[in-house]
Each structure stands twice: as C-alpha cells, then as structure tokens.
Design a protein around this motif. Structure first.
Motif, PDB file in Angstrom:
ATOM      1  N   ASP A  10      21.758  -0.706   6.809  1.00  0.00           N
ATOM      2  CA  ASP A  10      21.126  -0.116   7.988  1.00  0.00           C
ATOM      3  C   ASP A  10      21.265   1.401   8.041  1.00  0.00           C
ATOM      4  O   ASP A  10      20.658   2.044   8.888  1.00  0.00           O
ATOM      5  CB  ASP A  10      21.686  -0.732   9.277  1.00  0.00           C
ATOM      6  CG  ASP A  10      23.185  -0.516   9.431  1.00  0.00           C
ATOM      7  OD1 ASP A  10      23.924  -0.776   8.470  1.00  0.00           O
ATOM      8  OD2 ASP A  10      23.617  -0.096  10.523  1.00  0.00           O
ATOM      9  N   HIS A  11      22.066   1.977   7.153  1.00  0.00           N
ATOM     10  CA  HIS A  11      22.165   3.436   7.070  1.00  0.00           C
ATOM     11  C   HIS A  11      21.123   3.931   6.062  1.00  0.00           C
ATOM     12  O   HIS A  11      21.311   3.807   4.844  1.00  0.00           O
ATOM     13  CB  HIS A  11      23.570   3.853   6.638  1.00  0.00           C
ATOM     14  CG  HIS A  11      24.626   3.504   7.645  1.00  0.00           C
ATOM     15  ND1 HIS A  11      25.331   2.327   7.597  1.00  0.00           N
ATOM     16  CD2 HIS A  11      25.065   4.171   8.744  1.00  0.00           C
ATOM     17  CE1 HIS A  11      26.187   2.287   8.612  1.00  0.00           C
ATOM     18  NE2 HIS A  11      26.040   3.387   9.330  1.00  0.00           N
ATOM     19  N   HIS A  12      20.024   4.458   6.568  1.00  0.00           N
ATOM     20  CA  HIS A  12      18.881   4.781   5.723  1.00  0.00           C
ATOM     21  C   HIS A  12      19.201   5.804   4.640  1.00  0.00           C
ATOM     22  O   HIS A  12      18.762   5.668   3.490  1.00  0.00           O
ATOM     23  CB  HIS A  12      17.721   5.275   6.591  1.00  0.00           C
ATOM     24  CG  HIS A  12      17.207   4.225   7.533  1.00  0.00           C
ATOM     25  ND1 HIS A  12      16.325   4.490   8.557  1.00  0.00           N
ATOM     26  CD2 HIS A  12      17.450   2.886   7.607  1.00  0.00           C
ATOM     27  CE1 HIS A  12      16.052   3.385   9.222  1.00  0.00           C
ATOM     28  NE2 HIS A  12      16.733   2.398   8.660  1.00  0.00           N
ATOM     29  N   LEU A  13      19.957   6.835   4.987  1.00  0.00           N
ATOM     30  CA  LEU A  13      20.270   7.862   3.995  1.00  0.00           C
ATOM     31  C   LEU A  13      21.112   7.284   2.857  1.00  0.00           C
ATOM     32  O   LEU A  13      20.877   7.595   1.683  1.00  0.00           O
ATOM     33  CB  LEU A  13      21.008   9.033   4.663  1.00  0.00           C
ATOM     34  CG  LEU A  13      20.173   9.931   5.567  1.00  0.00           C
ATOM     35  CD1 LEU A  13      21.061  11.000   6.215  1.00  0.00           C
ATOM     36  CD2 LEU A  13      19.047  10.611   4.778  1.00  0.00           C
ATOM     37  N   LEU A  14      22.068   6.448   3.211  1.00  0.00           N
ATOM     38  CA  LEU A  14      22.900   5.824   2.183  1.00  0.00           C
ATOM     39  C   LEU A  14      22.064   4.895   1.309  1.00  0.00           C
ATOM     40  O   LEU A  14      22.204   4.887   0.080  1.00  0.00           O
ATOM     41  CB  LEU A  14      24.038   5.049   2.833  1.00  0.00           C
ATOM     42  CG  LEU A  14      24.956   4.272   1.876  1.00  0.00           C
ATOM     43  CD1 LEU A  14      25.572   5.213   0.843  1.00  0.00           C
ATOM     44  CD2 LEU A  14      26.044   3.529   2.645  1.00  0.00           C
ATOM     45  N   ALA A  15      21.174   4.130   1.938  1.00  0.00           N
ATOM     46  CA  ALA A  15      20.323   3.218   1.172  1.00  0.00           C
ATOM     47  C   ALA A  15      19.456   3.981   0.182  1.00  0.00           C
ATOM     48  O   ALA A  15      19.316   3.577  -0.978  1.00  0.00           O
ATOM     49  CB  ALA A  15      19.454   2.394   2.115  1.00  0.00           C
ATOM     50  N   GLN A  16      18.871   5.085   0.630  1.00  0.00           N
ATOM     51  CA  GLN A  16      18.019   5.883  -0.254  1.00  0.00           C
ATOM     52  C   GLN A  16      18.837   6.532  -1.371  1.00  0.00           C
ATOM     53  O   GLN A  16      18.380   6.621  -2.512  1.00  0.00           O
ATOM     54  CB  GLN A  16      17.281   6.950   0.555  1.00  0.00           C
ATOM     55  CG  GLN A  16      16.228   6.389   1.504  1.00  0.00           C
ATOM     56  CD  GLN A  16      15.160   5.590   0.777  1.00  0.00           C
ATOM     57  OE1 GLN A  16      14.727   5.943  -0.315  1.00  0.00           O
ATOM     58  NE2 GLN A  16      14.736   4.472   1.386  1.00  0.00           N
TER      59      GLN A  16
END
Length: 214
Positions: A10-16
């Motif tokens: 759910d943490h978009h920056l980490l996922a990217q």
C-alpha cells in the motif's frame, strides 16, 4: 523467458522502487503493482497471473495473511514471498501458515531479495536462519496454546519423528529417543519428506508449522 512478478504494497513509492529494482534483475519482470489484496485480484484477470508475488503483510482492506490464503485457494501455482518490517514470531508463522514460501524483511539488501526470488523460483521455498528461529520459537510455546494436530497421512511413528525433527536433536539422537536404529529413522525421514512434499529438514520444520504438525 523471464519470471514474472507482482508487487502488493500500500506504500506506492516503496512499491514503485521495488518494481524498479526487480526489473533490473536479468531474469525477472514486474507485471504490475497493487495496493492490497482486493486490488491484486482485480488486476490479475487483466494483466496476467504472476509467477511470484512480493506481498506486504500490513495493508488496509485485505492484509497479507488474507491475501496469501486467498491466493493459495484461487491461484495455487503462484509463489508468495512475504515482505515486511515486522519480525515478530506470530506474524512470520501466520504468513507461512497461509501459504507464503518465504519471509523477507524490508530492511534487507537488494542481493538478498535476488537470492530470495531465485530460491522461491528454483526450490519453491526461501529459508533463512531468521525464518527458522521464528518458527522454532513458535514451537516452544506451551502445548496448551497449540491447535490439535491433523494426521496429514502420517502414522503415529512418523508424527513422533516430525515432532523430534523440529527440535535441535540430531537424527542419531532421534533414533535413540524413539528406541530404533538410525536406519529406521532414515526410513521415517524419507517417508515424511515424500508425504509432506519437502526436501530438507528446514523445509520439514516450515511445513510442520504450516500444517499444525509440530
């Protein structure tokens, strides 16, 4: 052909950032990122079933344990690597019981992630000293807190062997405890490995925890 990966966090920056890292690995390709389990199951029909899913544990809506359990039911061929900041025994065991094939802390280095992906792809499981310690710690809980043990096709002697194999005893010491020869224990080991679908003692410990046999 590259091994496909989906990232659920759910943490978009980490996922990217994770997607960028995985895409730099020569034999891997990220299909998509999802923010939780619900989003994952919405995207799979459109974007394809990944070979491996990097799955966060703490997420709103549908958390990691729920997602891993649903994947095991709906997409049993998908291999799940749990990825989290949490390192407590119960969280680790819960993820493994719900079908995760390994557990990696988010503070791990990139080369550790690559090892985990390779092990899950090639061996079906990623084991580390950290994971084994957490599983063994859970085994040391008082017996009254543990759920009843199903047989899973094991006879009484094989179930006894599994319990002893999940300790620090050597196989020779297990033979002594069971009042049988080391060769007989070798037979128990081979039978249990085949019935539980494992190839090593570490794998046996993990599978015993997941199935409630330990």
């Amino acid at each position: 052909m590259k091994t496909t990966v989906a990232i659920v966090d759910d943490h978009h920056l980490l996922a990217q950032a994770l997607a960028g890292l995985v895409n730099r690995f020569e034999t891997y390709k990220v299909l998509f990122c999802a923010e939780n389990g619900h989003d994952l199951f919405k995207q799979i029909p459109e974007k394809g079933i990944p070979d491996i899913i990097l799955l966060d544990v703490n997420m709103p809506g549908m958390n990691g344990a729920e997602t891993a359990g649903a994947l095991r039911e709906q997409y049993p061929s998908v291999l799940v690597l749990a990825l989290s900041m949490l390192d407590d025994d119960q969280t680790v065991v819960t993820m493994m019981q719900n079908g995760a094939r390994g557990y990696l802390l988010k503070g791990s280095k990139p080369d550790e992630l690559l090892v985990a992906l390779n092990d899950i792809r090639d061996k079906g499981m990623y084991t580390t000293a950290f994971l084994t310690e957490r599983l063994l710690a859970q085994l040391n809980r008082p017996a009254s807190t543990l759920a009843p043990n199903p047989t899973h096709g094991l006879n009484d002697r094989e179930k006894t062997f599994v319990k002893l194999a999940c300790s620090e005893l050597t196989y020779v010491e297990i033979a002594d405890k069971m009042c049988v020869s080391p060769r007989t224990v070798d037979g128990y080991r081979e039978a249990v490995f085949e019935k539980l679908g494992v190839k090593s003692r570490q794998g046996l410990v993990m599978e015993a925890i997941k199935r409630g046999l330990a």
